[in-house]
Structures are given as structure tokens and as C-alpha cells.
Design a protein around this motif. Sequence first.
Motif, short mmCIF file in Angstrom:
data_model
loop_
_atom_site.label_atom_id
_atom_site.label_comp_id
_atom_site.label_asym_id
_atom_site.label_seq_id
_atom_site.Cartn_x
_atom_site.Cartn_y
_atom_site.Cartn_z
N MET A 1 0.82 -1.20 0.00
CA MET A 1 0.00 0.00 0.00
C MET A 1 0.87 1.26 0.00
O MET A 1 0.64 2.19 -0.78
N PHE A 2 1.87 1.29 0.89
CA PHE A 2 2.73 2.47 0.94
C PHE A 2 3.60 2.58 -0.31
O PHE A 2 3.92 3.69 -0.75
N ALA A 3 3.96 1.44 -0.90
CA ALA A 3 4.70 1.49 -2.16
C ALA A 3 3.84 2.15 -3.24
O ALA A 3 4.34 2.92 -4.07
N THR A 4 2.54 1.85 -3.24
CA THR A 4 1.62 2.48 -4.19
C THR A 4 1.52 3.98 -3.93
O THR A 4 1.52 4.79 -4.87
N TYR A 5 1.45 4.36 -2.67
CA TYR A 5 1.45 5.78 -2.33
C TYR A 5 2.70 6.47 -2.88
O TYR A 5 2.64 7.56 -3.45
N LEU A 6 3.85 5.82 -2.68
CA LEU A 6 5.11 6.41 -3.12
C LEU A 6 5.19 6.51 -4.64
O LEU A 6 5.79 7.43 -5.18
N GLN A 7 4.58 5.54 -5.32
CA GLN A 7 4.53 5.61 -6.79
C GLN A 7 3.71 6.82 -7.23
O GLN A 7 4.07 7.52 -8.19
N ASN A 8 2.61 7.08 -6.53
CA ASN A 8 1.81 8.26 -6.83
C ASN A 8 2.61 9.54 -6.57
O ASN A 8 2.53 10.51 -7.34
N LEU A 9 3.36 9.55 -5.48
CA LEU A 9 4.19 10.71 -5.16
C LEU A 9 5.25 10.92 -6.22
O LEU A 9 5.49 12.05 -6.66
N ARG A 10 5.87 9.84 -6.66
CA ARG A 10 6.91 9.92 -7.69
C ARG A 10 6.31 10.50 -8.97
O ARG A 10 6.90 11.37 -9.62
N SER A 11 5.13 10.04 -9.36
CA SER A 11 4.48 10.55 -10.56
C SER A 11 4.15 12.03 -10.42
O SER A 11 4.31 12.81 -11.38
N CYS A 133 9.99 1.49 -1.15
CA CYS A 133 10.36 2.41 -2.22
C CYS A 133 9.25 2.44 -3.25
O CYS A 133 8.52 1.45 -3.43
N GLY A 134 9.11 3.56 -3.94
CA GLY A 134 8.10 3.69 -4.98
C GLY A 134 8.60 3.36 -6.36
O GLY A 134 7.84 3.43 -7.33
N CYS A 135 9.88 3.02 -6.50
CA CYS A 135 10.42 2.62 -7.80
C CYS A 135 10.00 1.18 -8.10
O CYS A 135 9.55 0.45 -7.23
N ASN A 136 10.18 0.79 -9.34
CA ASN A 136 9.74 -0.55 -9.72
C ASN A 136 10.83 -1.59 -9.49
O ASN A 136 10.78 -2.70 -10.01
N ILE A 137 11.83 -1.24 -8.70
CA ILE A 137 12.92 -2.17 -8.38
C ILE A 137 12.55 -2.91 -7.11
O ILE A 137 12.39 -2.30 -6.05
N ILE A 138 12.38 -4.20 -7.18
CA ILE A 138 11.98 -4.98 -6.02
C ILE A 138 13.18 -5.79 -5.52
O ILE A 138 13.75 -6.58 -6.27
N PRO A 139 13.61 -5.59 -4.28
CA PRO A 139 14.73 -6.38 -3.77
C PRO A 139 14.42 -7.87 -3.77
O PRO A 139 13.25 -8.28 -3.73
N LYS A 140 15.46 -8.68 -3.81
CA LYS A 140 15.27 -10.13 -3.78
C LYS A 140 14.60 -10.56 -2.48
O LYS A 140 13.78 -11.47 -2.45
N ASN A 141 14.97 -9.92 -1.40
CA ASN A 141 14.38 -10.25 -0.10
C ASN A 141 13.30 -9.22 0.21
O ASN A 141 13.53 -8.24 0.89
N ASN A 142 12.10 -9.47 -0.34
CA ASN A 142 11.03 -8.48 -0.22
C ASN A 142 10.07 -8.80 0.92
O ASN A 142 9.03 -8.16 1.06
#
Length: 307
Positions: A1-11, A133-142
Amino acid sequence: MFATYLQNLRSTCSRLCNDDAADVYTSLNNEITQLEDLAVNARATQYDKNCVKFLVKNVMSIKAPIKSSSCIQSGQPLPQDIWKLYGESLNTDVASSKLKLASMHYCRGELWRALSVLNEVEFDLDDSVQPVCGCNIIPKNNEPSKAFCEYTVLNDSHEQLTKKLAFCVRFLREEKFCAPLFLWCEMYRAVGDDVDHRDGCQRQWMDWAEVDARPFLLYLQYLTYRGLGVRHRQLEAFYGLQDILTSDKVYDLYHVETCLNLFGHCCELEGNVQRALRVYYGSLITIRPRNNAANWHRQRLELLLNN
């Protein structure tokens, strides 16, 4: 959810910063007004209201550094109202906004003030804190840590959750005088036709400096203790950053190449140019061959060594 928020902020930030005709600071004020109007709309759901509240708080966290950056660039003192702006934005999460405040103090040469903020962040950034993070980079250990999951069982409100989240630290170009000079290269990472090799998401953030909170904390500590001449604490920060990159902790990072670049800079400051060059090559070869500021650092060191 917060990742989605951050994506909106980035946009939102990308849209405002790409408007060449607009003053970004004024645009941010207008954005806050529009968001607040949306929150009181009769059709707004609770999710909408939570999202708007989050976005407003984070947009506020951009206003203060933009204003500070302009003052630092022109050599003017900071206006008194700047501290109110910082105060309203420091609780976006557990670390990112405070780290930007510490970075501003460092860039103004206020090392003891920077250190005071860094100590507070270090105390709060325990094992129960989850990076987001709001970037589309997902760590291996998510997967969230066990300590974070145990915390959320008893604390599931937005306000409580943000106390255990560490967002990546973002510096727009308009904030660059509040960022260490080395990070400026992250804002101009394209070499040759690199820009043509960005996807839609990357076009939104690759002209900014983005760095994970924990590595940036250690990097700022290294620089600050170096400036204060506290060698043993400077080395603690150096080895702490090294530990992140040589252990399973690296899998929690969203911006591994930037973390490597910061560590390479620390190696340079330690006088180990050859090791720094190897770190920059590692950043390029194993993580991101294109759109990586390590290209600039590699070329710079190779010229230095050849001369």
C-alpha cells in the motif's frame, strides 16, 4: 500500500518537475491545495483520504529542502519559516525526511547539528523497520522482517505504520544544494544514449538522486565524522556500509548501484583509489551497465590513474 502511495508521489513530482514553465515551489503549493480539496470531496473513500494525507505530508517534505537549496546556492541565510516547514514534514516515515534535514545541515557546514539528527535516525532505525520504495525495483528479499510483522499486529494504523517504515531518500535537482556533492552525479547519470534505454517508470526518477535510507545514514555519518575529525566513528560508518554490501543485507536494497557508488566514494576518501575503481566497475557490470553514475566516476579515476 505504501509502495503504491510512493509511486503516486513519484508521478506527482515527475509531472511538476518536468513543467519547464512552472516554478516548482509554487507548483508544490498548488498541488497541496488540490490534494486537500480532494480529501474533503464527498465521494472520497477512506483510502483516498489516507492517500491524500500521505501525499500532502510528503510534498511538504520536498518544499523545505527546495527553499533551503536556493538559499545555500545564493549564500543567503535560511528564513525563519523554514524550520516550520521542516517540522511539518519530519514524520513522513522513520528516516528519509530526517536524513534530508541532516544532509542540509552537513551542506551548510553545521556538522554538530547534522550529527544530532543522524544519531536520532540511527537510534530509530532498528531491525523492526521495513524499507519501502516507490520505484519498480523490487529487492530479492522483499519479505517483511519478523520484528516488523510483530509490530503491525498491535499497530495497524497509518500513523503507527509509518513509524516503522524507511522510505528511500530522494533529492530532486531543485534540492541538490542540500545533498552532498557526490550525489549530484546521480541526478545526471546518463552517458551517451542512456536516456533512450529507460522504461516509463525510470524516466520518472532517474534524473533525481535516490538512495536507500540505511546506506545514506552511514554515508552521511562517514562524511560528518570525517569533517569533525572523529576517526574511529568515521571507520565504524565505513565498515557498516561495507557490511551492507558484503552480506545478505544487500538483498534489502532498492538502489544497490547507488549504495555501491557511495561506498566507492568512501574508498576514494580513504585513499584507496584502486579499490574505489573496482567498486564502480562492480556497480556497472553486476547491477546497472546503463544509466549509472558509476560511469562518470570510473572515467574520472581512470584519467587520474593514467596521468
